[in-house]
Design a protein around this motif. Structure first.
Motif, PDB file in Angstrom:
ATOM      1  N   ASP A 184      33.305  34.530  49.935  1.00 17.60           N
ATOM      2  CA  ASP A 184      34.446  34.415  49.033  1.00 17.60           C
ATOM      3  C   ASP A 184      34.352  35.468  47.947  1.00 17.60           C
ATOM      4  O   ASP A 184      33.262  35.780  47.468  1.00 17.60           O
ATOM      5  CB  ASP A 184      34.472  33.033  48.366  1.00 17.60           C
ATOM      6  N   VAL A 185      35.515  35.994  47.579  1.00 16.05           N
ATOM      7  CA  VAL A 185      35.637  36.866  46.426  1.00 16.05           C
ATOM      8  C   VAL A 185      36.668  36.216  45.513  1.00 16.05           C
ATOM      9  O   VAL A 185      37.762  35.864  45.966  1.00 16.05           O
ATOM     10  CB  VAL A 185      36.098  38.288  46.810  1.00 16.05           C
ATOM     11  N   VAL A 186      36.298  36.019  44.260  1.00 18.75           N
ATOM     12  CA  VAL A 186      37.223  35.505  43.273  1.00 18.75           C
ATOM     13  C   VAL A 186      37.591  36.663  42.350  1.00 18.75           C
ATOM     14  O   VAL A 186      36.714  37.246  41.700  1.00 18.75           O
ATOM     15  CB  VAL A 186      36.601  34.338  42.467  1.00 18.75           C
ATOM     16  N   VAL A 187      38.886  36.990  42.338  1.00 16.63           N
ATOM     17  CA  VAL A 187      39.373  38.111  41.537  1.00 16.63           C
ATOM     18  C   VAL A 187      40.081  37.536  40.314  1.00 16.63           C
ATOM     19  O   VAL A 187      41.032  36.761  40.449  1.00 16.63           O
ATOM     20  CB  VAL A 187      40.329  39.004  42.363  1.00 16.63           C
ATOM     21  N   GLU A 188      39.588  37.914  39.137  1.00 17.42           N
ATOM     22  CA  GLU A 188      40.118  37.385  37.897  1.00 17.42           C
ATOM     23  C   GLU A 188      40.794  38.505  37.119  1.00 17.42           C
ATOM     24  O   GLU A 188      40.311  39.628  37.086  1.00 17.42           O
ATOM     25  CB  GLU A 188      38.982  36.784  37.061  1.00 17.42           C
ATOM     26  N   SER A 189      41.912  38.174  36.488  1.00 17.36           N
ATOM     27  CA  SER A 189      42.569  39.170  35.636  1.00 17.36           C
ATOM     28  C   SER A 189      41.784  39.286  34.353  1.00 17.36           C
ATOM     29  O   SER A 189      41.079  38.366  33.940  1.00 17.36           O
ATOM     30  CB  SER A 189      44.029  38.801  35.384  1.00 17.36           C
TER      31      SER A 189
END
Length: 136
Positions: free
Chosen positions: A128-133
């Motif tokens: 999983d990759v969690v991309v956060e602004s």
């Protein structure tokens, strides 16, 4: 018979070499291991294990605009996208590759991305990759 056998082997070797060279041109952002890279790296199959590191046991967390590299450490793995935000366009690296191959992708859409290694998904090779602004 010997001459034809040698000719056949030469043609076969040339065909394999050509196919190998063309395989690197099949799309995506494949790179070589020796190119410099200053972003996060996900190891694919480190030490011959069927895991992504990081990724299998904990997600990789990055900010929007981060370029991530996957580096193959053992053979017979891919990065097949299973889930991503609706407006994202990540295609992963669906072809099977071996040690030394790398693939890069820049994540531009915030959200959660789930991927697997298809040959080893049943063994738990998921990531999983969690991309956060930046505002989060």
């Amino acid at each position: 018979m010997r001459n034809s056998r040698r000719a056949f082997l030469r043609r076969g070797t040339a065909a394999i070499a050509s196919a190998t060279l063309l395989a690197g041109c099949s799309g995506g952002d494949a790179t070589t291991e020796t190119e410099s890279f200053d972003g996060p790296v996900v190891e694919v199959g480190p030490d011959g294990r069927n895991v992504f590191s990081p990724g299998t046991n904990e997600p990789l967390r990055v900010e929007v605009g981060t370029r991530v590299r996957w580096a193959w450490r053992s053979a017979n793995h891919n990065v097949a996208v299973r889930d991503q935000p609706a407006d994202a366009n990540w295609e992963g690296e669906p072809e099977i590759h071996h040690s030394g191959h790398t693939y890069e992708f820049t994540f531009e859409v915030p959200g959660e991305y789930h991927y697997v290694c298809e040959p080893h998904e049943g063994m738990g090779m998921v990531g999983d990759v969690v991309v956060e602004s930046a505002e989060e």
